[in-house]
Structures are given as C-alpha cells and as structure tokens.
Motif scaffolding. Structure first.
Motif, PDB file in Angstrom:
ATOM      1  N   GLU A   1       9.993  14.822   2.653  1.00  0.00           N
ATOM      2  CA  GLU A   1       9.200  13.598   2.638  1.00  0.00           C
ATOM      3  C   GLU A   1      10.042  12.399   2.205  1.00  0.00           C
ATOM      4  OE1 GLU A   1       5.692  14.151   0.313  1.00  0.00           O
ATOM      5  OE2 GLU A   1       4.754  15.523   1.744  1.00  0.00           O
ATOM      6  N   ARG A   2      10.982  12.633   1.300  1.00  0.00           N
ATOM      7  CA  ARG A   2      11.789  11.521   0.788  1.00  0.00           C
ATOM      8  C   ARG A   2      12.856  11.070   1.783  1.00  0.00           C
ATOM      9  NH1 ARG A   2      14.295   7.832  -0.044  1.00  0.00           N
ATOM     10  NH2 ARG A   2      15.202   6.959  -1.978  1.00  0.00           N
TER      11      ARG A   2
ATOM     12  N   LYS B   1       9.827   9.598   5.126  1.00  0.00           N
ATOM     13  CA  LYS B   1       9.740   8.201   4.696  1.00  0.00           C
ATOM     14  C   LYS B   1      10.554   7.265   5.590  1.00  0.00           C
ATOM     15  CE  LYS B   1      10.073   5.235   0.613  1.00  0.00           C
ATOM     16  NZ  LYS B   1      10.385   5.174  -0.841  1.00  0.00           N
TER      17      LYS B   1
ATOM     18  N   CYS C   1       3.702  10.697   5.291  1.00  0.00           N
ATOM     19  CA  CYS C   1       4.704  11.680   4.871  1.00  0.00           C
ATOM     20  C   CYS C   1       4.083  13.067   4.724  1.00  0.00           C
ATOM     21  CB  CYS C   1       5.354  11.249   3.565  1.00  0.00           C
ATOM     22  SG  CYS C   1       6.390   9.776   3.702  1.00  0.00           S
TER      23      CYS C   1
ATOM     24  N   GLN D   1       4.321   0.642   5.840  1.00  0.00           N
ATOM     25  CA  GLN D   1       4.811   0.202   4.545  1.00  0.00           C
ATOM     26  C   GLN D   1       4.079   0.912   3.420  1.00  0.00           C
ATOM     27  OE1 GLN D   1       7.471  -1.706   4.451  1.00  0.00           O
ATOM     28  NE2 GLN D   1       7.444  -1.868   6.696  1.00  0.00           N
ATOM     29  N   ALA D   2       4.711   0.886   2.250  1.00  0.00           N
ATOM     30  CA  ALA D   2       4.130   1.539   1.078  1.00  0.00           C
ATOM     31  C   ALA D   2       3.230   0.602   0.292  1.00  0.00           C
ATOM     32  CB  ALA D   2       5.242   2.063   0.170  1.00  0.00           C
ATOM     33  N   ASN D   3       2.951  -0.568   0.842  1.00  0.00           N
ATOM     34  CA  ASN D   3       2.121  -1.528   0.124  1.00  0.00           C
ATOM     35  C   ASN D   3       0.743  -0.935  -0.142  1.00  0.00           C
ATOM     36  OD1 ASN D   3       4.214  -3.338   0.355  1.00  0.00           O
ATOM     37  ND2 ASN D   3       3.402  -4.264   2.227  1.00  0.00           N
ATOM     38  N   GLY D   4       0.348  -0.965  -1.372  1.00  0.00           N
ATOM     39  CA  GLY D   4      -0.952  -0.446  -1.740  1.00  0.00           C
ATOM     40  C   GLY D   4      -2.032  -1.495  -1.567  1.00  0.00           C
TER      41      GLY D   4
ATOM     42  N   SER E   1      -1.317   5.448  -0.517  1.00  0.00           N
ATOM     43  CA  SER E   1      -0.905   4.490   0.507  1.00  0.00           C
ATOM     44  C   SER E   1      -0.806   5.187   1.860  1.00  0.00           C
ATOM     45  CB  SER E   1       0.449   3.883   0.142  1.00  0.00           C
ATOM     46  OG  SER E   1       1.460   4.878   0.184  1.00  0.00           O
ATOM     47  N   THR E   2      -0.792   4.377   2.911  1.00  0.00           N
ATOM     48  CA  THR E   2      -0.622   4.930   4.257  1.00  0.00           C
ATOM     49  C   THR E   2       0.714   5.640   4.388  1.00  0.00           C
ATOM     50  OG1 THR E   2      -1.990   3.136   5.140  1.00  0.00           O
ATOM     51  CG2 THR E   2      -0.651   4.357   6.715  1.00  0.00           C
ATOM     52  N   LEU E   3       1.737   5.138   3.714  1.00  0.00           N
ATOM     53  CA  LEU E   3       3.047   5.775   3.754  1.00  0.00           C
ATOM     54  C   LEU E   3       2.987   7.192   3.205  1.00  0.00           C
ATOM     55  CD1 LEU E   3       6.120   5.550   4.222  1.00  0.00           C
ATOM     56  CD2 LEU E   3       6.306   4.679   1.886  1.00  0.00           C
ATOM     57  N   LYS E   4       2.291   7.361   2.083  1.00  0.00           N
ATOM     58  CA  LYS E   4       2.181   8.701   1.503  1.00  0.00           C
ATOM     59  C   LYS E   4       1.425   9.627   2.432  1.00  0.00           C
ATOM     60  CE  LYS E   4       0.611  11.257  -2.554  1.00  0.00           C
ATOM     61  NZ  LYS E   4      -0.026  11.211  -3.900  1.00  0.00           N
TER      62      LYS E   4
END
Length: 392
Positions: A56-57, A61, A133, A70-73, A127-130
């Motif tokens: 995932e990292r 990602k 992943c 994006q990781a924007n919450g 977040s959508t990023l999480k």
C-alpha cells in the motif's frame, strides 16, 4: 489436557467408519494433510500483513497519486468543547430536542450545529486514498489467487467430475500445489480477521466477521479431514468475483464512472451466477449427495455441510443487497434509465456507513435528502458503497 485432546481428535467424529489417524500418517509413498501444518498460517498471516503495508505504501499509493487521488481529508470542524463532549460521550447523531438545547446553550442556529456534527463525523472517515490502497491490495491478491486456483484446478480430475472428490476418500495424497493453495488462503483469511479491526468500518462488520470465521473453520475443517479436493472448488468459486468488486471500487475512487458501472455489472453477474447458481447446483450437490452415495455420512460430514449452508445463507444475503442496489438505481432514474443523480445518500447509508457525508448544503435544502456525497457520487457511488461490504 491429554484427555481433552483425545476427546477433540476423536476419530469417530472426524473420519469415516473404520478409518484411523494412523492410516493417514505420512509415508515415503504418500503425504496426507496433518493438523499441525495449519500452524504455518499464523506467521504467514503476519507476513501477509507486512507485505500489505509495504504494497500500500510503495505500490498502491503512487498509483493513486498518479490517478489524481489525493489524501486530503474532509473539512475539519471548528474546535468547540461543548459539542466535542456531546459527540464523544453522548451521541454522534443528536436528535431535534438535543439540537435545540445546544442551539440555546451556544447561541448557534440548529443548521450550524448539524453542520458541525457532520464535519466532525467525517473527520473519522478514511480518505479516498486509503480506500483506494485497501481495494488495490485486495484486488491484487484476489486476481492472483483466482488465477492460481484456475491454473491448478484445470489439471485436476475433480474439476471436470466432482465425484473424484470422493473416490478413494480419505486416502487422497496431498500435493505441494494443493498444500500451498490451502495454506495461502487460510493465511489471507487470518490476516483479514486481524486487519478488519483497523480497516474501514462498515455496517455489516458483524456479518463479515461471521463470514471470515466460517471461512477459516471451513478451510481448517476440510484440511484436517482431507476434504481438500472439494475445498479447492469452494475456494476458487468464491474468489471469482472478488477482483471485479475491488476493481470497480478503484474505478469509482478514481472517478472513472463508465468503467466503474461496467465492472459493477460484471461483478453482479459473476457473483449471483456463482453463488446462487453454480455453488448450490455443483458444490452442494457433491458435498451433500455424491459424498453420501460414495462415502456415506459421519459426524464431521454433517458439520462441514452445515458450515457450507451458512456460507450459502450469506451468499443469498449479499445477492439480495446487490439486486436491491441495482433495482433502486434503475427505478430512480428517468424513464427507468440508469441515472446516477436519483440515488440518495439515505439509500446508500442503508448499506454502507463509511461513505462520506456532505460538509455543507445549499440554503433551504434538507441535509437528510441530499443526492450526492464527497468522493462517491451518482449511481456508481451508491452501487459501490453498497458493494463495499461484500468482500467474501
């Protein structure tokens, strides 16, 4: 302890009549499944969790960022000690009476307090990023294990004639490929048992916990009493739709809506066909009737089939959700067409509790009847949030 172990491993429960554990000891000529083999699944499950973190990292990602995910919450709620105390100690969803009391106490209007609670709830959402992943990891594993299962099974006689699952049972040797397949699947389900407490929380947490538990019991059970042949059919059949579901979720997070819709339709067709058609008519037929005819029932045979019926019950539950989601998406469209704007947040929340709520709404619009949400809008947002729970 010796007495407890002797009672637990009673041959009359686990094995057919006139078969003993001594008959299934490994020899130079043949290798049979041994219960102690399953201990290997625990360190492998831990290794799988470590591999997932690395994947995932360093893989998922960068892929997400390349797709502009994006990781924007969500928007952060402004600090307020009184509202925070209510949120953490009393309720995250205050009723009208409590909202009016807080409004008087803080000299805020009710809509501002509702907005604060929505923003505060969204702060705890991933977040959508999480999400991307997590889905990419499950997609990669699902694609690999299903491909491996097909390549393994196409060389076996029991894929083409399920009666071979029971010929010469239980004296069926364990091959390295079958051992690898079983241990890898068991390790993955154990890793899910551990990770589900830190993964994205959904409303069907209890159902998924039951599913993972029954899956582990089935894999363990079928390995110990050497029902591994039919076990491989069950595993491969239930892996068939997983990669499509996760691929559809990834397309949704990346806002590829047409691809998402197509993948979801493919997932729904494969899921319902395999779980409500092939599984009962092919697998349950051989475990209930062909095995009865060739081997005959014995105590662990009843338990094994009972667990399979529990799995089938879960299959029916999830198939019902899929059909319900699809019917609502179509019926709320214009003239019966697929219209994403006619799927409300309230409908989605019946199935999936981890979808983001709105941070704000236009004046005069009831926040409980809004039609879109952050990150998941339209029909595929509804479909995917409903389908997110179905990771079987």
């Amino acid at each position: 302890m010796a007495g407890i172990l002797a009672w637990f491993w009673n041959e009359r429960f686990w094995l057919p009549h006139n078969v003993t554990w001594a008959d299934l000891k490994n020899t130079e000529e043949a290798t049979f499944p041994q219960a102690e083999d399953l201990y290997l699944a625990f360190p492998l499950a831990f290794c799988m969790l470590m591999v997932r973190l690395i994947f995932e990292r360093f893989v998922a990602k960068p892929c997400a960022i390349a797709l502009n995910i994006q990781a924007n919450g969500p928007q952060i709620a402004q600090p307020n000690a009184i509202l925070e105390k209510v949120f953490t100690a009393i309720t995250k969803h205050p009723d009208e009476k409590r909202l009016e009391g807080l409004s008087k106490q803080l000299d805020w209007d009710v809509r501002s307090i509702q907005r604060w609670f929505r923003q505060r709830r969204n702060q705890e959402k991933p977040s959508t990023l999480k999400r991307f992943c997590e889905s990419m990891w499950k997609f990669s594993y699902g694609l690999y294990i299903f491909t491996y299962g097909i390549r393994f099974l196409k060389k076996t006689p029991w894929l083409w004639n399920t009666r071979h699952c029971w010929y010469n049972y239980p004296y069926q040797p364990l091959t390295p490929d079958l051992h690898y397949y079983y241990i890898l699947e068991l390790s993955f389900y154990w890793s899910l048992m551990f990770s589900q407490f830190t993964d994205i929380k959904r409303k069907d947490f209890g159902v998924m916990f039951l599913h993972h538990l029954v899956a582990i019991l089935l894999i363990t059970f079928s390995y110990v009493n050497n029902m591994a042949r039919v076990g491989t059919l069950i595993l491969c059949l239930h892996d068939s739709a997983d990669a499509l579901l996760e691929a559809a979720k990834m397309a949704n997070y990346a806002k590829f809506q047409k691809i998402c819709d197509l993948l979801f339709v493919m997932f729904a067709m494969v899921f319902i066909t395999t779980r409500l058609g092939i599984f009962p008519l092919w697998v349950l037929n051989t475990t209930l009737f062909e095995s009865w005819e060739i081997v005959g029932p014995y105590p662990s045979w009843w338990v094994f089939n009972l667990l399979l019926l529990v799995i089938q019950g879960l299959n029916c539950f999830w198939s019902y959700l899929i059909v319900k989601i699809a019917c609502k998406a179509i019926s709320k469209g214009k003239s019966g067409k697929w219209n994403p704007l006619h799927v409300s947040k309230d409908d989605r929340s019946d199935i999936e509790s981890s979808s983001d709520e709105e941070d704000s709404e236009p004046p005069g619009k009831n926040p409980h009847t809004a039609t879109t949400t952050n990150g998941t809008s339209g029909t595929n947002g509804y479909l995917l949030t409903g389908a997110c729970a179905m990771d079987d």
